[in-house]
Design a protein around this motif. Structure first.
Motif, PDB file in Angstrom:
ATOM      1  N   ALA A  46       0.796  -1.226   0.000  1.00 35.55           N
ATOM      2  CA  ALA A  46       0.000   0.000   0.000  1.00 35.55           C
ATOM      3  C   ALA A  46       0.828   1.275   0.000  1.00 35.55           C
ATOM      4  CB  ALA A  46      -0.937  -0.008   1.202  1.00 35.55           C
ATOM      5  N   VAL A  47       1.929   1.286   0.744  1.00 34.45           N
ATOM      6  CA  VAL A  47       2.690   2.527   0.910  1.00 34.45           C
ATOM      7  C   VAL A  47       3.211   3.095  -0.399  1.00 34.45           C
ATOM      8  CG1 VAL A  47       4.798   3.482   1.913  1.00 34.45           C
ATOM      9  CG2 VAL A  47       3.268   2.100   3.328  1.00 34.45           C
ATOM     10  N   PRO A  48       3.714   2.276  -1.360  1.00 33.54           N
ATOM     11  CA  PRO A  48       4.209   2.871  -2.603  1.00 33.54           C
ATOM     12  C   PRO A  48       3.200   3.734  -3.348  1.00 33.54           C
ATOM     13  CG  PRO A  48       4.945   0.605  -2.431  1.00 33.54           C
ATOM     14  CD  PRO A  48       3.970   0.819  -1.314  1.00 33.54           C
ATOM     15  N   ALA A  49       1.898   3.485  -3.110  1.00 28.70           N
ATOM     16  CA  ALA A  49       0.879   4.302  -3.779  1.00 28.70           C
ATOM     17  C   ALA A  49       0.981   5.759  -3.365  1.00 28.70           C
ATOM     18  CB  ALA A  49      -0.512   3.758  -3.467  1.00 28.70           C
ATOM     19  N   ALA A  50       1.542   6.020  -2.175  1.00 28.53           N
ATOM     20  CA  ALA A  50       1.659   7.396  -1.697  1.00 28.53           C
ATOM     21  C   ALA A  50       2.651   8.206  -2.518  1.00 28.53           C
ATOM     22  CB  ALA A  50       2.064   7.393  -0.223  1.00 28.53           C
ATOM     23  N   ILE A  51       3.555   7.523  -3.227  1.00 24.43           N
ATOM     24  CA  ILE A  51       4.535   8.256  -4.039  1.00 24.43           C
ATOM     25  C   ILE A  51       4.241   8.099  -5.537  1.00 24.43           C
ATOM     26  CG2 ILE A  51       6.346   8.131  -2.291  1.00 24.43           C
ATOM     27  CD1 ILE A  51       7.572   5.788  -3.818  1.00 24.43           C
ATOM     28  N   GLY A  52       3.009   7.684  -5.844  1.00 22.85           N
ATOM     29  CA  GLY A  52       2.602   7.620  -7.235  1.00 22.85           C
ATOM     30  C   GLY A  52       2.821   6.294  -7.920  1.00 22.85           C
ATOM     31  N   TRP A  53       3.317   5.280  -7.202  1.00 25.93           N
ATOM     32  CA  TRP A  53       3.468   3.955  -7.790  1.00 25.93           C
ATOM     33  C   TRP A  53       2.115   3.250  -7.746  1.00 25.93           C
ATOM     34  CZ3 TRP A  53       8.803   1.525  -6.134  1.00 25.93           C
ATOM     35  CH2 TRP A  53       9.814   2.449  -6.425  1.00 25.93           C
ATOM     36  N   GLN A  54       1.892   2.253  -8.587  1.00 32.77           N
ATOM     37  CA  GLN A  54       0.566   1.661  -8.740  1.00 32.77           C
ATOM     38  C   GLN A  54       0.552   0.190  -8.341  1.00 32.77           C
ATOM     39  OE1 GLN A  54      -1.219   2.439 -12.523  1.00 32.77           O
ATOM     40  NE2 GLN A  54      -3.054   1.251 -12.098  1.00 32.77           N
ATOM     41  N   PRO A  55      -0.121  -0.147  -7.211  1.00 31.51           N
ATOM     42  CA  PRO A  55      -0.278  -1.565  -6.837  1.00 31.51           C
ATOM     43  C   PRO A  55      -1.446  -2.178  -7.617  1.00 31.51           C
ATOM     44  CG  PRO A  55      -0.442  -0.067  -4.926  1.00 31.51           C
ATOM     45  CD  PRO A  55      -0.625   0.755  -6.157  1.00 31.51           C
ATOM     46  N   THR A  56      -1.253  -3.384  -8.115  1.00 30.34           N
ATOM     47  CA  THR A  56      -2.321  -4.122  -8.786  1.00 30.34           C
ATOM     48  C   THR A  56      -2.275  -5.583  -8.332  1.00 30.34           C
ATOM     49  OG1 THR A  56      -0.864  -4.518 -10.688  1.00 30.34           O
ATOM     50  CG2 THR A  56      -2.407  -2.683 -10.856  1.00 30.34           C
ATOM     51  N   THR A  57      -3.421  -6.227  -8.359  1.00 32.72           N
ATOM     52  CA  THR A  57      -3.508  -7.636  -7.972  1.00 32.72           C
ATOM     53  C   THR A  57      -3.455  -8.516  -9.216  1.00 32.72           C
ATOM     54  OG1 THR A  57      -4.843  -7.103  -6.030  1.00 32.72           O
ATOM     55  CG2 THR A  57      -4.897  -9.380  -6.799  1.00 32.72           C
ATOM     56  N   GLU A  58      -2.558  -9.496  -9.216  1.00 32.71           N
ATOM     57  CA  GLU A  58      -2.464 -10.445 -10.328  1.00 32.71           C
ATOM     58  C   GLU A  58      -3.670 -11.380 -10.268  1.00 32.71           C
ATOM     59  OE1 GLU A  58      -0.787 -12.485 -13.652  1.00 32.71           O
ATOM     60  OE2 GLU A  58      -0.577 -10.481 -12.808  1.00 32.71           O
ATOM     61  N   MET A  59      -4.473 -11.407 -11.330  1.00 34.72           N
ATOM     62  CA  MET A  59      -5.738 -12.136 -11.321  1.00 34.72           C
ATOM     63  C   MET A  59      -5.680 -13.463 -12.087  1.00 34.72           C
ATOM     64  SD  MET A  59      -7.492 -10.002  -9.530  1.00 34.72           S
ATOM     65  CE  MET A  59      -9.237 -10.356  -9.712  1.00 34.72           C
ATOM     66  N   THR A  60      -4.672 -13.665 -12.921  1.00 31.42           N
ATOM     67  CA  THR A  60      -4.590 -14.894 -13.715  1.00 31.42           C
ATOM     68  C   THR A  60      -3.209 -15.526 -13.550  1.00 31.42           C
ATOM     69  OG1 THR A  60      -3.721 -13.899 -15.753  1.00 31.42           O
ATOM     70  CG2 THR A  60      -6.100 -13.783 -15.403  1.00 31.42           C
ATOM     71  N   GLY A  61      -3.028 -16.684 -14.162  1.00 31.22           N
ATOM     72  CA  GLY A  61      -1.742 -17.371 -14.083  1.00 31.22           C
ATOM     73  C   GLY A  61      -0.859 -17.148 -15.288  1.00 31.22           C
ATOM     74  N   SER A  62      -1.119 -16.091 -16.078  1.00 30.97           N
ATOM     75  CA  SER A  62      -0.369 -15.892 -17.322  1.00 30.97           C
ATOM     76  C   SER A  62       1.087 -15.532 -17.099  1.00 30.97           C
ATOM     77  CB  SER A  62      -1.040 -14.806 -18.165  1.00 30.97           C
ATOM     78  OG  SER A  62      -0.991 -13.550 -17.498  1.00 30.97           O
ATOM     79  N   MET A  63       1.451 -15.102 -15.873  1.00 25.99           N
ATOM     80  CA  MET A  63       2.838 -14.726 -15.602  1.00 25.99           C
ATOM     81  C   MET A  63       3.533 -15.710 -14.665  1.00 25.99           C
ATOM     82  SD  MET A  63       3.963 -12.180 -17.308  1.00 25.99           S
ATOM     83  CE  MET A  63       5.409 -11.721 -16.347  1.00 25.99           C
ATOM     84  N   GLU A  64       2.947 -16.889 -14.458  1.00 28.17           N
ATOM     85  CA  GLU A  64       3.623 -17.882 -13.637  1.00 28.17           C
ATOM     86  C   GLU A  64       4.901 -18.359 -14.327  1.00 28.17           C
ATOM     87  OE1 GLU A  64       0.522 -20.799 -12.999  1.00 28.17           O
ATOM     88  OE2 GLU A  64       0.274 -20.086 -10.947  1.00 28.17           O
ATOM     89  N   PRO A  65       5.957 -18.748 -13.596  1.00 29.89           N
ATOM     90  CA  PRO A  65       5.988 -18.847 -12.142  1.00 29.89           C
ATOM     91  C   PRO A  65       6.388 -17.568 -11.419  1.00 29.89           C
ATOM     92  CG  PRO A  65       8.006 -19.725 -13.028  1.00 29.89           C
ATOM     93  CD  PRO A  65       7.179 -19.308 -14.219  1.00 29.89           C
ATOM     94  N   ARG A  66       6.754 -16.508 -12.145  1.00 36.04           N
ATOM     95  CA  ARG A  66       7.185 -15.277 -11.484  1.00 36.04           C
ATOM     96  C   ARG A  66       6.076 -14.664 -10.644  1.00 36.04           C
ATOM     97  NH1 ARG A  66      12.248 -14.691 -10.167  1.00 36.04           N
ATOM     98  NH2 ARG A  66      13.659 -15.067 -11.895  1.00 36.04           N
ATOM     99  N   LEU A  67       4.861 -14.638 -11.196  1.00 35.98           N
ATOM    100  CA  LEU A  67       3.721 -14.044 -10.504  1.00 35.98           C
ATOM    101  C   LEU A  67       2.597 -15.063 -10.474  1.00 35.98           C
ATOM    102  CD1 LEU A  67       3.705 -10.535 -12.260  1.00 35.98           C
ATOM    103  CD2 LEU A  67       4.738 -11.119 -10.060  1.00 35.98           C
ATOM    104  N   THR A  68       1.924 -15.180  -9.341  1.00 36.59           N
ATOM    105  CA  THR A  68       0.821 -16.107  -9.209  1.00 36.59           C
ATOM    106  C   THR A  68      -0.443 -15.344  -8.837  1.00 36.59           C
ATOM    107  OG1 THR A  68       1.376 -16.507  -6.883  1.00 36.59           O
ATOM    108  CG2 THR A  68       2.335 -17.991  -8.503  1.00 36.59           C
ATOM    109  N   PRO A  69      -1.617 -15.893  -9.153  1.00 34.80           N
ATOM    110  CA  PRO A  69      -2.860 -15.206  -8.798  1.00 34.80           C
ATOM    111  C   PRO A  69      -2.914 -14.893  -7.305  1.00 34.80           C
ATOM    112  CG  PRO A  69      -3.305 -17.003 -10.313  1.00 34.80           C
ATOM    113  CD  PRO A  69      -1.858 -17.124  -9.939  1.00 34.80           C
ATOM    114  N   GLY A  70      -3.248 -13.643  -6.985  1.00 35.05           N
ATOM    115  CA  GLY A  70      -3.292 -13.198  -5.594  1.00 35.05           C
ATOM    116  C   GLY A  70      -2.102 -12.371  -5.175  1.00 35.05           C
ATOM    117  N   ASP A  71      -1.023 -12.391  -5.978  1.00 31.18           N
ATOM    118  CA  ASP A  71       0.121 -11.521  -5.700  1.00 31.18           C
ATOM    119  C   ASP A  71      -0.259 -10.068  -5.977  1.00 31.18           C
ATOM    120  OD1 ASP A  71       1.561 -13.774  -5.177  1.00 31.18           O
ATOM    121  OD2 ASP A  71       2.769 -13.713  -6.998  1.00 31.18           O
TER     122      ASP A  71
END
Length: 490
Positions: A46-71
């Motif tokens: 959450a904190v990075p959003a205060a400096i203009g960075w954008q948090p997003t939730t990974e919803m699919t497995g298209s970037m596995e194994p680096r990113l998994t759903p829920g990251d």
């Protein structure tokens, strides 16, 4: 208040209380460590959003194994001139209005457009991304923090309830060593404090002073040992558990299937990789329940009717759903009415000895539609058929070979630029041109709708058989893309 002298027997201590006190300290300290870790991960997200960075939730497995759903992935804004191949980019999805795409930049296309690809996808994304559509470059991964978002999307309320109960239990456990850390806390008998009887320890009594010091030293020793043990246990757990926030690693692709960035509680063999940016995709991988999650991550959940039954699977045979040919169907309960597209693709794996409607579009959400077309169905002769209304019914039939043979078959129907094509098991079997389908609004249907005007209408409009990986795409898939989907299997 009555005071009495402490008898000598009361000064003696057994080892059991010390052991219990040590256990309380260990458990409570570990619980506090869990609370601190969860709060720390949430702050990372959450904190990075205060400096203009954008948090997003990974919803699919298209970037596995680096990113998994829920990251939760945090992206940092960068200038268009600073983009380079290998970065994971957060950008506006050109295939889905209002959606975001988090994929890797793999090549530069025409007009300096960015060609992107999911690490788990076999092919590049079908539509390049404009440089001006890039929101940022992924720089930080916070694992699992976004899982509640997925559970809400998929209506998995039982998991949310378990999470709430677990959080309450952990918070309660953090206080169980209160009396060990604060020996002066009033002793209770289970209902109320009982300070009426007090042991007198006078300065003139050396034994009393020595006993008190020994007790205080024992408590301090128990607290120190318990805290050290808890820290070692938590630290050891973290070294074999999921990774914490990872700021590096987005610049390369991990080929190690045992990487800690892979979700250890999922079975990749049961989940087909989502490709080609579908409108929705039903993989039927849940063990129970009537709600079917949208594997495409667009929130277009479906509802299994009473005649639809889930069938569990293994790595050798993926889970699927069986429709009874009477009331079995999957309706888009959470979907708003949409305009029937003029360019699209329909895909499904089917196993049947009968026929019926596989996927179609109609103006009724669950009953029998009065306006209906864009229909992929199994005709009375067992052939895969694709019907569109074009002032009259226009049907493409597979020219030969029945798919109603009790075996799994891969079916795809496409419509684009006025050309409709049917593919069976990765091969184009029939097509026609000059098709201009009507414009009306309604819902995509799975397993049942009106087939009254279609050629070689089957004996029942409801599909009887097994279905898996039912997917609708907003584009007309190419022959190469269809062949790739067929090779991937179900």
């Amino acid at each position: 208040m009555t005071t009495i002298a402490a008898p000598a027997a009361a000064r003696a201590r057994t080892s059991l209380p010390d052991v219990l006190a040590l256990a309380r300290v260990v458990v409570a300290t570990m619980a506090r460590g869990v609370v601190v870790m969860v709060l720390g991960l949430a702050l990372w997200a959450a904190v990075p959003a205060a400096i203009g960075w954008q948090p997003t939730t990974e919803m699919t497995g298209s970037m596995e194994p680096r990113l998994t759903p829920g990251d939760v992935v945090v992206s940092r804004p960068v200038a268009a001139s600073a983009l380079h191949v290998g970065q994971v980019l957060l950008a506006e999805d050109p295939d889905r209005s209002g959606a975001l795409r988090l994929h890797r930049f793999v090549a530069t296309g025409p007009d300096s457009a960015l060609i992107t690809k999911g690490d788990a996808n076999p092919d590049d994304d079908s539509t390049p991304v404009r440089r001006s559509a890039v929101h940022g470059v992924a720089v930080l991964r916070v694992p699992f923090v976004g899982l509640p978002v997925l559970w809400i999307r998929d209506h998995e309320w039982s998991k949310l309830l378990l999470l709430a109960v677990g959080a309450a239990v952990v918070l309660a456990v953090t206080t169980i060593d209160r009396r060990v850390r604060n020996p002066a806390h009033p002793v209770t008998n289970g209902t109320a404090a009982t300070p009426a009887v007090r042991v007198r320890r006078t300065p003139a009594d050396p034994d009393t002073r020595r006993g008190r010091r020994r007790t205080e030293r024992r408590h301090r020793r128990v607290v120190r040992i318990g805290t050290i043990a808890a820290v070692l246990l938590v630290t050891g757990g973290l070294t074999v558990g999921p990774a914490a926030a990872v700021a590096a690693g987005f610049g390369s692709i991990s080929a190690d299937p045992t990487s800690t960035l892979r979700a250890a509680t999922t079975f990749p063999c049961l989940a087909r990789t989502v490709t080609n940016s579908p409108t929705f995709s039903y993989q039927f991988s849940a063990a129970t329940g009537t709600i079917e999650a949208d594997a495409a991550g667009n929130g277009r959940t479906g509802t299994l009717a009473s005649g639809a039954t889930r069938v569990g699977g293994t790595c050798a045979d993926s889970p699927y759903v069986t429709l009874d040919g009477v009331s079995g169907q999957v309706t888009g309960a959470s979907n708003a009415r949409v305009t029937a597209p003029t360019t699209f693709s329909l895909e499904a794996w089917i196993r049947t000895t009968g026929g019926g409607d596989v996927i179609s579009f109609g103006d009724s959400q669950s009953g029998t539609s009065s306006a209906y077309d864009r229909t992929l169905y199994i005709a009375s002769n067992g052939r895969a058929s694709f019907g569109v209304y074009n002032d009259s019914t226009e049907v493409v039939l597979a020219p030969h070979g029945s798919v109603a043979d009790g075996q799994w078959h891969h079916l795809v129907a496409t419509l684009g630029a006025g050309t409709m094509t049917v593919y069976v098991d990765g091969v184009a079997t029939g097509s026609t041109t000059g098709v201009a389908p009507p414009t009306y609004s309604g819902w995509w249907r799975v397993g049942y709708d009106n087939l009254a005007t279609w050629q070689d209408r089957p004996s029942t409009d409801a599909f009887a058989g097994d279905l898996d990986d039912v997917t609708v795409y907003p584009t007309a898939l190419t022959a190469a893309q269809v062949a790739t989907l067929d090779r991937q299997g179900r």
